[in-house]
Design a protein around this motif. Structure first.
Motif, mmCIF file in Angstrom:
data_model
loop_
_atom_site.group_PDB
_atom_site.id
_atom_site.type_symbol
_atom_site.label_atom_id
_atom_site.label_comp_id
_atom_site.label_asym_id
_atom_site.label_seq_id
_atom_site.Cartn_x
_atom_site.Cartn_y
_atom_site.Cartn_z
ATOM 1 N N ASP A 107 0.492 8.834 9.831
ATOM 2 C CA ASP A 107 -0.615 9.156 8.695
ATOM 3 C C ASP A 107 -1.517 9.273 9.534
ATOM 4 O O ASP A 107 -2.870 9.535 8.304
ATOM 5 N N LEU A 108 -2.380 9.596 10.695
ATOM 6 C CA LEU A 108 -3.282 10.874 10.746
ATOM 7 C C LEU A 108 -3.436 12.199 10.305
ATOM 8 O O LEU A 108 -3.627 13.141 9.894
ATOM 9 N N LEU A 109 -2.324 12.551 9.854
ATOM 10 C CA LEU A 109 -1.515 13.512 10.015
ATOM 11 C C LEU A 109 -2.447 15.046 8.473
ATOM 12 O O LEU A 109 -2.329 15.166 8.743
ATOM 13 N N LEU A 115 -6.465 3.921 7.850
ATOM 14 C CA LEU A 115 -4.723 4.678 7.552
ATOM 15 C C LEU A 115 -3.991 3.306 6.501
ATOM 16 O O LEU A 115 -4.723 1.811 6.995
ATOM 17 N N PRO A 116 -2.747 3.696 5.278
ATOM 18 C CA PRO A 116 -2.573 2.611 5.424
ATOM 19 C C PRO A 116 -1.475 1.870 5.979
ATOM 20 O O PRO A 116 -1.341 1.971 6.974
ATOM 21 N N SER A 118 0.742 -1.114 -0.091
ATOM 22 C CA SER A 118 -0.152 -0.479 0.036
ATOM 23 C C SER A 118 0.626 1.223 -0.518
ATOM 24 O O SER A 118 0.129 2.051 -0.195
ATOM 25 N N ASP A 119 2.079 1.161 0.642
ATOM 26 C CA ASP A 119 2.944 2.036 0.585
ATOM 27 C C ASP A 119 3.747 2.242 -0.860
ATOM 28 O O ASP A 119 5.355 2.074 -0.436
ATOM 29 N N ALA A 120 3.052 2.334 -1.911
ATOM 30 C CA ALA A 120 4.558 2.119 -2.795
ATOM 31 C C ALA A 120 3.902 3.446 -3.331
ATOM 32 O O ALA A 120 3.859 3.622 -5.190
ATOM 33 N N VAL A 121 4.696 4.475 -2.702
ATOM 34 C CA VAL A 121 5.118 5.636 -2.825
ATOM 35 C C VAL A 121 6.506 5.893 -3.267
ATOM 36 O O VAL A 121 7.050 5.829 -3.060
#
Ligand code: UTP
Length: 469
Positions: free
Chosen positions: A378-380, A343-344, A58-61
């Motif tokens: 990741d709430l930010l 959240l991711p 999910s975090d393939a950013v």
């Protein structure tokens, strides 16, 4: 038995859709309790989610691209003449909220503490350099001292996990919650996620009748709050703001009124304490602003080049490191908990002992499994307003992560940081104490140098190792 057989077939067909039926390999030899346990664990798992997390991540950013657009966050700086609020105004505002009983404390204590190599929950670790007080005792003493200072009760919400829950509850009971009233301590347990084999995506068994499960990360706090009665409890007490921190930092300035005040004056939903990073690659989350949204890029995800960017005066451009001390609006947490925005999950490759195909124990020498965790920060981006507040690293942050002997974040390192801080307070109030003398100040004796001045006269000589309590 027929019912068990049916259960097995139903389980098998559900698992087969994801190629996970191997977890039933020992089903036929399990007793009823073992089958019930395994079936219950499987019922709790979202196989679709696990499958897609393994396949796509999910975090393939693209962090390199993200970092190129990153700016430093909006922040209250320590030496800032541009700050919108003065420390005095912030402190007064924070003290008013404390006096009105609007603030609760939430500590996350669900982690496995694997690096520390301690056979119990980390919160039980005896960290006081002289007193041998546990991390949990030190935190609770700060809460009691705060409650006493402002003439209110300050409730504590402790997040545990299945790994730490029972022992933490027992420890609190055995020690009468270190003086906090039973009604002021609310323990709630976070969820878990399965680990999968890194090469195949297959679920791992910890035993013939159980999967390998690990806590779902500190970001699991939101789901865990929702599942427990915590929001109802917060509402009953009229709590509007939560001071959040992690159990492994005994220097955390629990309920710091100035920090709370900035959060309130800025009408922020999520406020973070940050420190000026002491080196570009310091192992902290980098607080940055991208497209007007504040977010954190983990140190491991920030490209070296971006970590090194400098301002004209030589200081780091991306200077702000999170120390995992936050203020949250309760309304914000409730809104996120009730929304569908999950959240991711972040992936970590870890070494996970498990059962082999024949049921033999496998002790991998190298990381072999993917664990999935949610991160609180990741709430930010979900917060309508957020703010960073710079604090002095030496006064606020010494996280216990590593086993004795490690150069950083080991017990010796944390104890040295504690003694150094308390020595500075003593000197600030005019006492004499040399570098070799170990000192420790119980929060119940003094929460800060200002309170210490009421109890230690200028000119006092501290020549022996001393625990002020
Ligand atoms: P870390 O991520 O540093 O993990 O957690 P850890 O458990 O302390 O140590 P390692 O990585 O296994 O060595 C930071 C804080 O977040 C809490 C921990 O208890 C610690 O206070 N945490 C972490 C949770 O409460 N739940 C989790 O699932 C993960």
């Amino acid at each position: 038995m027929a019912a068990d057989g049916l259960d097995k077939r139903a389980l098998e067909s559900r698992l087969a859709r994801y190629g996970q039926e191997h977890v039933l390999a020992f089903w036929d030899e399990l007793d009823a309790a073992g089958r019930a346990q395994l079936a219950e664990q499987l019922a709790d798992i979202d196989l679709d989610l696990v499958d897609s997390l393994y396949r796509t991540g999910s975090d393939a950013v693209n962090f390199a691209e993200l970092a190129r657009r990153a700016e430093p966050p909006h922040a209250i700086r320590l030496a800032g003449d541009q700050n919108p609020f003065s420390p005095e105004a912030a402190r007064a505002r924070g003290e008013a909220a404390l006096r009105e009983g609007q603030v609760a404390v939430l500590v996350t204590a669900g982690g496995q503490g694997s690096r520390l190599g301690f056979a119990h929950p980390k919160s039980l670790y005896k960290i006081g350099p002289i007193s041998g007080a546990s991390l949990l005792q030190i935190h609770i003493e700060k809460i009691r001292a705060t409650a006493r200072r402002y003439g209110v009760s300050v409730p504590l919400y402790v997040m545990t996990s299945p790994v730490t829950d029972q022992e933490t509850r027992r420890f609190l009971d055995e020690h009468d919650r270190f003086g906090l009233a039973a009604d002021d301590v609310f323990v709630f347990c976070q969820g878990t996620m399965p680990a999968v084999d890194a090469a195949t995506g297959k679920l791992l068994l910890a035993g013939r009748d159980r999967l390998f499960l690990s806590p779902d990360g500190h970001g699991g706090t939101v789901k865990a709050l929702r599942r427990s009665e915590a929001f109802a409890d917060l509402a009953r007490r009229g709590i509007e703001h939560i001071f959040y921190f992690q159990v492994d930092n005994p220097l955390a300035t629990v309920c710091d009124p100035e920090f709370i005040g900035y959060h309130l004056l800025a009408e922020s939903e999520y406020t973070l304490q940050v420190i000026g990073k002491r080196s570009p690659q310091e192992k902290l989350g980098n607080v940055v602003r991208v497209d007007e949204r504040t977010q954190i890029i983990e140190y491991s995800d920030l490209p070296d080049e971006a970590a090194e960017w400098r301002n004209d005066d030589g200081s780091l451009k991306l200077w702000a490191g999170s120390i995992a001390v936050h203020m949250f609006g309760v309304d914000f947490l409730r809104r996120v908990a009730e929304s569908d925005v999950g959240l991711p999950f972040h992936r970590a490759i870890k070494r996970v002992p498990h059962l082999g195909e024949g049921g033999e124990p496998v002790e991998p020498a190298e990381p072999n499994a993917v664990k999935f965790e949610q991160f609180i920060f990741d709430l930010l981006p979900l917060a309508r307003e957020s703010l960073s507040v710079e604090v002095a690293a030496d006064d606020t942050f010494a996280a216990l992560k590593n086993a004795p002997g490690a150069p950083l974040e080991s017990p010796e390192y944390v104890q040295r940081m504690m003694s150094d801080l308390h020595r500075r307070w003593l000197r600030q109030v005019g006492a004499e104490v040399d570098e070799q003398t170990i000192v420790e100040i119980s929060p119940l004796f003094a929460l800060d140098a200002e309170q210490l001045a009421e109890r230690v006269a200028p000119g006092t000589v501290v020549s022996d190792d001393t625990y002020f309590c």
